[in-house]
Enzyme design. Structure first.
Site, PDB file in Angstrom:
ATOM      1  N   GLU A 281     -78.050  42.191 -43.521  1.00  0.00           N
ATOM      2  CA  GLU A 281     -76.847  41.694 -44.203  1.00  0.00           C
ATOM      3  C   GLU A 281     -77.291  40.832 -45.374  1.00  0.00           C
ATOM      4  O   GLU A 281     -78.156  39.965 -45.224  1.00  0.00           O
ATOM      5  CB  GLU A 281     -75.984  40.813 -43.301  1.00  0.00           C
TER       6      GLU A 281
ATOM      7  N   GLU B 286     -76.203  37.973 -35.074  1.00  0.00           N
ATOM      8  CA  GLU B 286     -76.324  36.529 -35.355  1.00  0.00           C
ATOM      9  C   GLU B 286     -76.258  35.723 -34.052  1.00  0.00           C
ATOM     10  O   GLU B 286     -75.385  34.872 -33.864  1.00  0.00           O
ATOM     11  CB  GLU B 286     -75.249  36.086 -36.344  1.00  0.00           C
TER      12      GLU B 286
HETATM   13  C1  BG6 Z   1     -72.129  37.302 -41.111  1.00  0.00           C
HETATM   14  C2  BG6 Z   1     -71.498  38.211 -40.098  1.00  0.00           C
HETATM   15  O1  BG6 Z   1     -72.005  36.005 -40.637  1.00  0.00           O
HETATM   16  O2  BG6 Z   1     -71.561  37.155 -42.332  1.00  0.00           O
HETATM   17  C3  BG6 Z   1     -70.495  39.191 -40.658  1.00  0.00           C
HETATM   18  O3  BG6 Z   1     -72.450  38.903 -39.335  1.00  0.00           O
HETATM   19  C4  BG6 Z   1     -69.695  38.517 -41.747  1.00  0.00           C
HETATM   20  O4  BG6 Z   1     -69.707  39.668 -39.611  1.00  0.00           O
HETATM   21  C5  BG6 Z   1     -70.642  38.097 -42.855  1.00  0.00           C
HETATM   22  O5  BG6 Z   1     -68.647  39.262 -42.232  1.00  0.00           O
HETATM   23  C6  BG6 Z   1     -69.982  37.453 -44.053  1.00  0.00           C
HETATM   24  O6  BG6 Z   1     -69.137  36.412 -43.658  1.00  0.00           O
HETATM   25  P1  BG6 Z   1     -67.615  36.392 -44.098  1.00  0.00           P
HETATM   26  O7  BG6 Z   1     -67.023  35.263 -43.406  1.00  0.00           O
HETATM   27  O8  BG6 Z   1     -67.631  36.248 -45.581  1.00  0.00           O
HETATM   28  O9  BG6 Z   1     -67.057  37.695 -43.671  1.00  0.00           O
END
Ligand code: BG6
Length: 467
Positions: free
Chosen positions: A362, A173
Site C-alpha cells: 500500500e 496492518e
Molecule cells: C491503510 C489501510 O491504513 O490505509 C487501508 O490498510 C486504508 O484499508 C488506507 O484505506 C488508507 O487510509 P484511508 O483512511 O485514507 O482510507
C-alpha cells in the site's frame, strides 16, 4: 530509472473487500465488524437494523462490476492485484462447521477473471474485518477459540484456491489493533492494554498457524505479514528524543519481530512489566510462533516525528497515529505528511532487521479530484506523489534491498477506511459516487491511469527523478 526494477517485479494495485465490494448481505454473507462501523474504523459501533445503510453497503459495487475493473487494471498492465477475502462470505457467523459455497464461488469467479489477463492475486485473509458473530458470542480475538475459527477459515480458502493464489497475507496492518481495537481484534475501543495485548497474542498465534497451513497446503505458496509501516524520526538529536523514538518504533516493529523471527523480543518483557500488562502465553503458543513468514509486507503513506517533551506534542492529524509534524515536509489535504525518502529509509530498516524479501502493498495519495467539463481528470499531484515514492523504491533496490513488488493503494477510487469517505480518492480510475452515496458508479480513466500504464510497461524506466 532504467534497469533498477527486477524483471519479474510485481506491479499492481491494492484494495480491500469491505472498501470496494459492497453487496454486504449478498449470497449468504454475514455481518462483519466493518459493517457495524459505517463511519469508518474510528467511528461508533452501530447495531444494524433493517433498512439502514452506510456507504460501504454498496461501496463501488466491485462485487458485481469486477469484470470491468479487472479489464481496466489489465489495460494498465497489472501483474498483480491485492485484495482481501471477506471472511463473512465464507463463514458468515465465523463458527460454522462448513463454509458458504456461494461465497467461495464468488472468489473463484474473481480469481478466474484475473487469470484471464495474467494478473496474480495477492490475498489478505483479514483486512480490517472479522465476523461480527465471533465478537458477539466469543468476544472476538480476546477468546482463544477464535484462533481455531480463523485457522478453519484459512485452511478452507487455501484448499479451495491453492492452484489460483500463490501469494497470501495474514492480517492487514496487524499493529493497528493498538489504535483501533474493534477493527483489529474485535474488542471494545476502550479496552485496557492487557486485554488488547492478549487479543493480539491470539492473533499472532493464528497468523503463525495460517503460515503453517499455507506451507502444507499451497504448492509453492508464499505467505507474508502486513505492517503499517509507521516509521518515526526523532524531532531533534537530543538523546532523550532518540530513545523515545526507538521505543515508539518498537511499538509496531514488535509485530514484525514476532512474525519474522518467531518469538517475543526481549524488550517486550520490560514494556509489559512497567505497564502492568499480563499476557497468557502457553508453551504450545511459543512453538507455534516459530512458524515464520516468508516475506514482509507493509503499507507506507507518511512518516512522523517523536519527541520526549510532552509540551511539544501535537497531532499531525494522521488517521491512525498522532505524531509530531516534521517541519521539513509538506502535507496532503488530509494532513498526512509526504515523505518519499522515508520509503527508502523504511525499506532499508526492514531489510537490515529481517533479511527477508519485502513487498510494498500500500502506498498512495488520498486527494480530492476535479472532473473537468470534458470528463477528464488531471491528477498531476497523484502522479508526482507516486513517481517520487517509486524513485525511492528504485534507490532502495540499488541499496541491495530485495523488493518483490509494489501495489499502490486504491488503483480505483474506493471508500476510505478512516472516515468512510468517497471524496478521499486514491485511484487511477475515477468512480462516480460521492460521500452521500449519490452517483452512477461509472468508471473513468484519470491522467494517472496512462502514467501508471507507462511506468509498468517500461518496468520503471519512465519514472523521473525530480530532485
Ligand atoms: C491503510 C489501510 O491504513 O490505509 C487501508 O490498510 C486504508 O484499508 C488506507 O484505506 C488508507 O487510509 P484511508 O483512511 O485514507 O482510507
Amino acid at each position: 530509472m532504467n534497469g533498477k526494477f527486477p524483471q519479474h517485479f510485481l506491479w499492481g494495485g491494492a484494495v480491500a473487500a469491505n472498501q470496494v465490494e459492497g453487496a454486504y448481505q449478498a449470497d449468504g454473507k454475514g455481518l462483519s465488524t466493518s459493517d457495524l462501523q459505517p463511519q469508518g474504523i474510528f467511528g461508533a459501533i452501530t447495531p444494524r437494523t433493517a433498512g439502514d445503510s452506510g456507504i460501504k453497503d454498496v461501496a463501488i459495487d466491485f462485487y458485481h462490476r469486477y469484470p470491468e475493473d479487472i479489464a481496466l487494471f489489465a489495460e494498465m498492465g497489472f501483474k498483480c492485484l491485492r485484495t482481501s477475502i471477506a471472511w463473512t462470505r465464507i463463514f458468515p457467523q465465523g463458527d460454522e462447521e462448513t463454509p458458504n459455497e456461494a461465497g467461495l464461488a464468488f472468489y473463484d469467479r474473481l480469481f478466474d477473471e484475473m487469470a484471464k489477463y495474467g494478473i496474480q492475486p495477492l490475498i489478505t485473509l483479514s483486512h480490517y474485518e472479522m465476523p461480527y458473530g465471533l465478537v458477539k458470542h466469543y468476544g472476538g480475538w480476546g477468546d482463544r477459540r477464535t484462533i481455531d475459527f480463523f485457522e478453519r477459515y484459512a485452511r478452507t480458502v487455501f484448499e479451495r484456491y491453492k492452484h489460483k493464489v500463490k501469494h497470501w497475507l495474514t492480517f492487514n496492518e496487524i499493529n493497528m489493533s493498538l489504535h483501533a481495537p474493534f477493527t483489529g481484534v474485535g474488542l471494545p475501543q476502550e479496552s485496557d492494554k492487557s486485554a488488547i495485548y492478549q487479543a493480539i497474542h491470539h492473533q499472532l498465534v493464528a497468523s503463525a498457524r495460517a503460515v503453517k497451513a499455507c506451507h502444507e497446503i499451497v504448492p509453492e505458496g508464499k505467505i507474508g505479514n502486513m505492517l503499517l509501516g509507521g516509521i518515526l524520526y526523532p524531532l531533534s538529536c537530543k538523546p532523550e528524543d532518540l530513545l523515545e523514538t526507538q521505543r515508539q518504533n518498537r511499538d509496531w516493529l514488535f509485530f514484525g519481530d514476532v512474525q519474522a523471527r518467531g518469538y517475543y523480543p526481549a524488550y517486550m518483557q520490560r514494556f509489559f512489566r512497567e505497564n502492568g500488562i499480563q499476557v497468557a502465553i502457553t508453551e504450545e503458543d511459543r512453538q507455534t510462533l516459530r512458524e515464520t513468514i516468508d516475506f514482509i509486507s507493509f503499507s507506507y503513506y507518511m512518516s512522523g516525528c517523536v519527541t520526549a517533551d510532552p509540551a511539544q506534542y501535537e497531532s499531525a492529524r494522521g488517521n491512525i497515529l498522532d505524531m509530531v509534524p516534521n517541519p521539513h515536509l509538506a502535507s496532503s489535504e488530509w494532513g498526512w505528511q509526504i515523505d518519499p525518502i522515508g520509503l527508502r529509509y523504511l525499506l532499508n530498516v526492514l531489510y537490515d532487521r529481517y533479511q527477508k524479501p519485502l513487498f510494498i502493498v500500500e502506498n498512495g495519495l488520498g486527494a480530492k479530484d476535479r472532473v473537468e467539463a470534458d470528463g477528464s481528470i488531471h491528477d498531476d499531484y497523484r502522479i508526482n506523489y507516486l513517481n517520487d515514492h517509486l524513485v525511492q523504491v528504485a534507490e532502495a533496490i540499488d541499496d541491495g534491498v530485495e523488493v518483490m513488488g509494489y501495489t499502490s493503494w486504491g488503483p480505483i477510487d474506493l471508500v476510505s477506511a478512516s472516515k468512510a469517505e468517497m471524496s478521499k480518492r486514491y485511484g487511477f480510475i475515477h468512480v462516480d459516487r460521492d460521500d452521500a452515496g449519490n452517483g452512477s458508479l461509472e468508471r473513468r480513466r484519470k491522467k494517472s491511469f496512462y502514467w501508471y500504464r507507462d511506468v509498468i510497461h517500461s518496468n520503471g524506466a519512465s519514472l523521473k527523478d525530480r530532485r
